[in-house]
Design an enzyme around this catalytic site. Structure first.
Site, PDB file in Angstrom:
ATOM      1  N   LEU A  47     -19.600 -69.091  62.864  1.00 20.44           N
ATOM      2  CA  LEU A  47     -19.449 -70.103  63.932  1.00 20.44           C
ATOM      3  C   LEU A  47     -20.382 -71.289  63.687  1.00 20.44           C
ATOM      4  CD1 LEU A  47     -18.948 -67.933  67.173  1.00 20.44           C
ATOM      5  CD2 LEU A  47     -17.230 -68.826  65.582  1.00 20.44           C
ATOM      6  N   ILE A  72     -21.634 -64.845  55.611  1.00 27.09           N
ATOM      7  CA  ILE A  72     -21.151 -64.219  54.369  1.00 27.09           C
ATOM      8  C   ILE A  72     -22.255 -64.142  53.313  1.00 27.09           C
ATOM      9  CG2 ILE A  72     -18.690 -64.746  54.664  1.00 27.09           C
ATOM     10  CD1 ILE A  72     -19.166 -67.078  52.602  1.00 27.09           C
ATOM     11  N   ALA A  94     -13.965 -68.482  54.565  1.00 29.46           N
ATOM     12  CA  ALA A  94     -15.217 -69.095  55.028  1.00 29.46           C
ATOM     13  C   ALA A  94     -15.757 -70.069  53.982  1.00 29.46           C
ATOM     14  CB  ALA A  94     -16.259 -68.015  55.317  1.00 29.46           C
ATOM     15  N   GLU A  96     -17.861 -74.312  53.682  1.00 33.34           N
ATOM     16  CA  GLU A  96     -18.049 -75.685  54.144  1.00 33.34           C
ATOM     17  C   GLU A  96     -16.892 -76.444  53.514  1.00 33.34           C
ATOM     18  OE1 GLU A  96     -20.193 -77.003  56.228  1.00 33.34           O
ATOM     19  OE2 GLU A  96     -21.340 -75.178  56.543  1.00 33.34           O
ATOM     20  N   THR A 146      -8.800 -74.592  46.782  1.00 34.88           N
ATOM     21  CA  THR A 146      -8.231 -75.922  47.026  1.00 34.88           C
ATOM     22  C   THR A 146      -7.716 -76.560  45.738  1.00 34.88           C
ATOM     23  OG1 THR A 146      -8.923 -78.171  47.599  1.00 34.88           O
ATOM     24  CG2 THR A 146     -10.639 -76.719  46.882  1.00 34.88           C
ATOM     25  N   ASP A 147      -6.824 -77.533  45.885  1.00 33.07           N
ATOM     26  CA  ASP A 147      -6.360 -78.293  44.713  1.00 33.07           C
ATOM     27  C   ASP A 147      -7.436 -79.265  44.213  1.00 33.07           C
ATOM     28  OD1 ASP A 147      -6.261 -80.128  46.828  1.00 33.07           O
ATOM     29  OD2 ASP A 147      -4.185 -80.740  46.472  1.00 33.07           O
ATOM     30  N   GLU A 148      -8.492 -79.484  45.040  1.00 32.32           N
ATOM     31  CA  GLU A 148      -9.489 -80.501  44.665  1.00 32.32           C
ATOM     32  C   GLU A 148     -10.302 -80.095  43.445  1.00 32.32           C
ATOM     33  OE1 GLU A 148     -11.425 -82.444  47.942  1.00 32.32           O
ATOM     34  OE2 GLU A 148      -9.809 -81.893  49.305  1.00 32.32           O
ATOM     35  N   TYR A 172     -18.184 -80.882  47.316  1.00 34.35           N
ATOM     36  CA  TYR A 172     -17.284 -79.859  47.894  1.00 34.35           C
ATOM     37  C   TYR A 172     -16.431 -79.235  46.794  1.00 34.35           C
ATOM     38  CZ  TYR A 172     -12.980 -78.021  49.980  1.00 34.35           C
ATOM     39  OH  TYR A 172     -11.889 -77.225  50.298  1.00 34.35           O
ATOM     40  N   SER A 175     -18.378 -77.090  44.372  1.00 35.88           N
ATOM     41  CA  SER A 175     -18.800 -75.782  44.896  1.00 35.88           C
ATOM     42  C   SER A 175     -17.601 -74.834  44.997  1.00 35.88           C
ATOM     43  CB  SER A 175     -19.504 -75.944  46.251  1.00 35.88           C
ATOM     44  OG  SER A 175     -18.608 -76.429  47.224  1.00 35.88           O
ATOM     45  N   LYS A 176     -16.434 -75.355  45.322  1.00 33.20           N
ATOM     46  CA  LYS A 176     -15.244 -74.502  45.352  1.00 33.20           C
ATOM     47  C   LYS A 176     -14.875 -74.080  43.927  1.00 33.20           C
ATOM     48  CE  LYS A 176     -12.928 -73.447  48.399  1.00 33.20           C
ATOM     49  NZ  LYS A 176     -12.993 -72.321  49.384  1.00 33.20           N
TER      50      LYS A 176
HETATM   51  P1  NAD Z   1     -12.996 -75.016  58.353  1.00 37.94           P
HETATM   52  O1  NAD Z   1     -14.184 -75.849  58.001  1.00 37.94           O
HETATM   53  O2  NAD Z   1     -12.109 -75.436  59.472  1.00 37.94           O
HETATM   54  O3  NAD Z   1     -13.481 -73.531  58.701  1.00 37.94           O
HETATM   55  C1  NAD Z   1     -14.454 -72.860  57.959  1.00 37.94           C
HETATM   56  C2  NAD Z   1     -14.871 -71.614  58.748  1.00 37.94           C
HETATM   57  O4  NAD Z   1     -15.862 -70.904  57.968  1.00 37.94           O
HETATM   58  C3  NAD Z   1     -15.522 -71.932  60.095  1.00 37.94           C
HETATM   59  O5  NAD Z   1     -15.000 -71.094  61.095  1.00 37.94           O
HETATM   60  C4  NAD Z   1     -17.008 -71.651  59.860  1.00 37.94           C
HETATM   61  O6  NAD Z   1     -17.690 -71.217  61.027  1.00 37.94           O
HETATM   62  C5  NAD Z   1     -16.930 -70.529  58.824  1.00 37.94           C
HETATM   63  N1  NAD Z   1     -18.161 -70.433  58.013  1.00 37.94           N
HETATM   64  C6  NAD Z   1     -18.819 -71.448  57.396  1.00 37.94           C
HETATM   65  N2  NAD Z   1     -19.905 -70.973  56.763  1.00 37.94           N
HETATM   66  C7  NAD Z   1     -19.910 -69.626  56.964  1.00 37.94           C
HETATM   67  C8  NAD Z   1     -20.768 -68.576  56.543  1.00 37.94           C
HETATM   68  N3  NAD Z   1     -21.853 -68.818  55.784  1.00 37.94           N
HETATM   69  N4  NAD Z   1     -20.478 -67.301  56.906  1.00 37.94           N
HETATM   70  C9  NAD Z   1     -19.381 -67.041  57.690  1.00 37.94           C
HETATM   71  N5  NAD Z   1     -18.552 -68.000  58.120  1.00 37.94           N
HETATM   72  C10 NAD Z   1     -18.795 -69.270  57.760  1.00 37.94           C
HETATM   73  O7  NAD Z   1     -12.189 -74.855  57.003  1.00 37.94           O
HETATM   74  P2  NAD Z   1     -10.606 -74.785  56.770  1.00 37.94           P
HETATM   75  O8  NAD Z   1     -10.071 -76.150  56.694  1.00 37.94           O
HETATM   76  O9  NAD Z   1     -10.020 -73.807  57.716  1.00 37.94           O
HETATM   77  O10 NAD Z   1     -10.571 -74.182  55.295  1.00 37.94           O
HETATM   78  C11 NAD Z   1     -10.580 -72.782  55.078  1.00 37.94           C
HETATM   79  C12 NAD Z   1     -10.598 -72.507  53.586  1.00 37.94           C
HETATM   80  O11 NAD Z   1      -9.443 -73.080  52.987  1.00 37.94           O
HETATM   81  C13 NAD Z   1     -11.804 -73.100  52.865  1.00 37.94           C
HETATM   82  O12 NAD Z   1     -12.222 -72.165  51.896  1.00 37.94           O
HETATM   83  C14 NAD Z   1     -11.263 -74.356  52.211  1.00 37.94           C
HETATM   84  O13 NAD Z   1     -11.964 -74.662  51.037  1.00 37.94           O
HETATM   85  C15 NAD Z   1      -9.830 -73.946  51.921  1.00 37.94           C
HETATM   86  N6  NAD Z   1      -8.861 -75.043  51.892  1.00 37.94           N
HETATM   87  C16 NAD Z   1      -8.775 -75.910  52.931  1.00 37.94           C
HETATM   88  C17 NAD Z   1      -7.814 -76.923  52.906  1.00 37.94           C
HETATM   89  C18 NAD Z   1      -7.652 -77.891  54.054  1.00 37.94           C
HETATM   90  O14 NAD Z   1      -6.872 -78.831  53.945  1.00 37.94           O
HETATM   91  N7  NAD Z   1      -8.333 -77.707  55.167  1.00 37.94           N
HETATM   92  C19 NAD Z   1      -6.961 -77.044  51.812  1.00 37.94           C
HETATM   93  C20 NAD Z   1      -7.080 -76.125  50.767  1.00 37.94           C
HETATM   94  C21 NAD Z   1      -8.022 -75.118  50.819  1.00 37.94           C
HETATM   95  P1  TYD Z   2      -9.699 -85.526  54.436  1.00 34.03           P
HETATM   96  O1  TYD Z   2      -8.909 -85.139  55.632  1.00 34.03           O
HETATM   97  O2  TYD Z   2     -11.184 -85.646  54.577  1.00 34.03           O
HETATM   98  O3  TYD Z   2      -9.309 -84.493  53.271  1.00 34.03           O
HETATM   99  P2  TYD Z   2      -9.701 -84.516  51.680  1.00 34.03           P
HETATM  100  O4  TYD Z   2     -10.785 -85.484  51.444  1.00 34.03           O
HETATM  101  O5  TYD Z   2     -10.141 -83.105  51.475  1.00 34.03           O
HETATM  102  O6  TYD Z   2      -8.433 -84.854  50.971  1.00 34.03           O
HETATM  103  O7  TYD Z   2      -9.164 -86.911  53.891  1.00 34.03           O
HETATM  104  C1  TYD Z   2      -7.817 -87.080  53.507  1.00 34.03           C
HETATM  105  C2  TYD Z   2      -7.676 -88.462  52.923  1.00 34.03           C
HETATM  106  O8  TYD Z   2      -7.905 -89.415  53.965  1.00 34.03           O
HETATM  107  C3  TYD Z   2      -8.699 -88.765  51.849  1.00 34.03           C
HETATM  108  O9  TYD Z   2      -8.083 -89.572  50.840  1.00 34.03           O
HETATM  109  C4  TYD Z   2      -9.773 -89.565  52.566  1.00 34.03           C
HETATM  110  C5  TYD Z   2      -8.989 -90.294  53.651  1.00 34.03           C
HETATM  111  N1  TYD Z   2      -9.733 -90.563  54.905  1.00 34.03           N
HETATM  112  C6  TYD Z   2      -9.751 -91.857  55.444  1.00 34.03           C
HETATM  113  O10 TYD Z   2      -9.167 -92.805  54.882  1.00 34.03           O
HETATM  114  N2  TYD Z   2     -10.431 -92.081  56.595  1.00 34.03           N
HETATM  115  C7  TYD Z   2     -11.099 -91.085  57.239  1.00 34.03           C
HETATM  116  O11 TYD Z   2     -11.732 -91.349  58.298  1.00 34.03           O
HETATM  117  C8  TYD Z   2     -11.058 -89.752  56.702  1.00 34.03           C
HETATM  118  C9  TYD Z   2     -11.765 -88.624  57.379  1.00 34.03           C
HETATM  119  C10 TYD Z   2     -10.346 -89.546  55.530  1.00 34.03           C
END
Ligand code: NAD
Ligand code: TYD
Length: 375
Positions: A47, A72, A94, A96, A146-148, A172, A175-176
């Site tokens: 959380l 974790i 889980a 960042e 992630t694709d990043e 980010y 680290s992934k």
């Molecule tokens: P999010 O930031 O919304 O949620 C992350 C969750 O992890 C939170 O509930 C946080 O409390 C928990 N957390 C953080 N540090 C922790 C720790 N040390 N121990 C236990 N819990 C912890 O992230 P999200 O967008 O739901 O992404 C989830 C996963 O999917 C991530 O691994 C992210 O890299 C991956 N991912 C996300 C996207 C996207 O577009 N959001 C796309 C591809 C992959």
């Molecule tokens: P984001 O949602 O942060 O995802 P990611 O960086 O993981 O792709 O951003 C998506 C795209 O939008 C990215 O190219 C950055 C851009 N962006 C803005 O232009 N303005 C904003 O305020 C934010 C948060 C993102």
């Protein structure tokens, strides 16, 4: 162990351990898992600012759901959860997850994403090694990535596939990438049944409004500036979160241990097109006198901003029969509606921590020009 355990109820059914299940994708996954399978879920989540138990409020009193607040990175806690709950699978969300935060404060990303994933892999390995016969055969560790990690593409480059070399550009993504390499090594070295998924940008209900789509929806609704980085022509591939959850279920069910699967929405869009689509939807659903497009403001770019992401999801389609069900336009409409219909959820996530972040990330960002002044 210095965590708070809130055991809502326990049951004797098959159980999976989900990490980060109170975050955006994790909470959508927990809800969809409980709807689609007969298994129970143990959710381990620290959380942080991104974790929100309100996402799972409907599970209160559900015998199939157990929540544990914890880290974790805590090996004793992670070991005891494996020992006591005996999961047949670990689904690891889980992390960042926000690129802009990783630019401002990278340390937490290395700790949670690298050290946390290592801790989880290592404790899962020790547990898995103690299993026998069918239980050992069945165990899976699914690492959500992630694709990043693949870096950035030029306009005409082919989309990322599973063999694209890693070239992460943000703290980010780096680290992934580190966590993906550890996951890979645990399969290669120990033959632990690890699966990795690399997914494109998700959107949908419960996304914390620091990310592009929910930030723009809420700012548009409130008549605030819509801060588009750089020229707005950076391209992302967008996947509706429920499609991601379905893909993960499918990989758990039929994926081959040691394999990676790319997951994408086949929906590449330039940021400016996403933002104008949001403006038009908010105008339609909550009309005001003037069009929201007037709020678009081009601001100083994100340092090291990746130009384009695109996913080739042919492998998961071919081998596991998964394809996205949602089109971007219909998914975006559902998402805008969800934020409009959940003002209480929005109010609750916009705590002091959220306001501080908005001030830090945007106050110093120089305005370049508004949409009206572009040619
Ligand atoms: P999010 O930031 O919304 O949620 C992350 C969750 O992890 C939170 O509930 C946080 O409390 C928990 N957390 C953080 N540090 C922790 C720790 N040390 N121990 C236990 N819990 C912890 O992230 P999200 O967008 O739901 O992404 C989830 C996963 O999917 C991530 O691994 C992210 O890299 C991956 N991912 C996300 C996207 C996207 O577009 N959001 C796309 C591809 C992959
Ligand atoms: P984001 O949602 O942060 O995802 P990611 O960086 O993981 O792709 O951003 C998506 C795209 O939008 C990215 O190219 C950055 C851009 N962006 C803005 O232009 N303005 C904003 O305020 C934010 C948060 C993102």
């Amino acid at each position: 162990m210095n965590s708070t355990q809130i055991i809502l109820k326990s049951s004797t059914r098959d159980l999976i351990l989900v990490t980060g299940g109170a975050g955006f994708i994790g909470s959508n996954f927990v809800l969809s898992w409980l709807k689609n399978t007969g298994d129970s879920v143990l959710n381990l989540d620290l959380l942080t600012y991104a974790g929100n138990p309100a996402n799972l409020a409907e599970l209160e009193g559900d015998a199939c759901y157990t929540f544990v607040r914890g880290d974790i990175c805590d090996p004793e806690l992670v070991a005891s959860l494996h020992r006591e709950h005996r999961p047949w699978a670990v689904v690891h969300f889980a992390a960042e997850s926000h690129v802009d935060r990783s630019i401002v404060s990278p340390e937490a990303f290395v700790r949670t994403n690298v050290l946390g994933t290592f801790t989880l892999l290592e404790q899962a390995r020790l547990y898995w090694m103690g299993l026998n016969g069918a239980e050992r055969e069945r165990f899976r560790f699914l690492h959500v990535s992630t694709d990043e990690v693949y870096g950035t593409l030029g306009a005409g480059d082919p989309a990322f596939c599973e063999t694209t070399p890693y070239a992460p550009n943000s703290p980010y993504a780096a680290s992934k990438a580190g966590s993906d390499h550890l996951a890979r090594a645990y399969f290669h070295t120990y033959k632990m049944p690890v699966l990795t998924t690399n997914c494109s940008n998700n959107y949908g209900p419960f996304q914390f409004p620091e990310k592009l789509i929910p930030l723009m929806i809420l700012n548009a609704l409130e008549g605030k500036p819509l801060p588009v980085y750089g020229d707005g022509k950076n391209v992302r591939d967008w996947l509706f979160v429920e499609d991601h959850c379905a893909a993960i279920r499918r990989v758990l069910e039929a994926g081959k241990p040691g394999e990676c699967y790319n997951i994408g929405g086949n929906s590449e869009r330039a940021n400016i097109d996403v933002v104008t689509a949001i403006c038009d939807l908010v105008d339609e659903l909550r009309p005001v006198g003037a069009p929201r497009r007037r709020l678009i403001t081009f601001v100083e770019d994100r340092p090291g901003h990746d130009r384009r992401y695109a996913i080739d999801a042919a492998k998961i389609a071919r081998e596991l029969g998964w394809k996205p069900a949602e089109k971007f336009e219909s998914g975006l409409r559902k998402t805008v509606r969800w934020y409009l219909e959940h003002p209480e959820w929005v109010e609750n996530v916009r705590t002091g921590a959220y306001r501080e972040w908005i001030a830090q990330n945007y106050a110093e960002r120089r305005e370049v020009h508004g949409l009206g002044t572009r040619d």
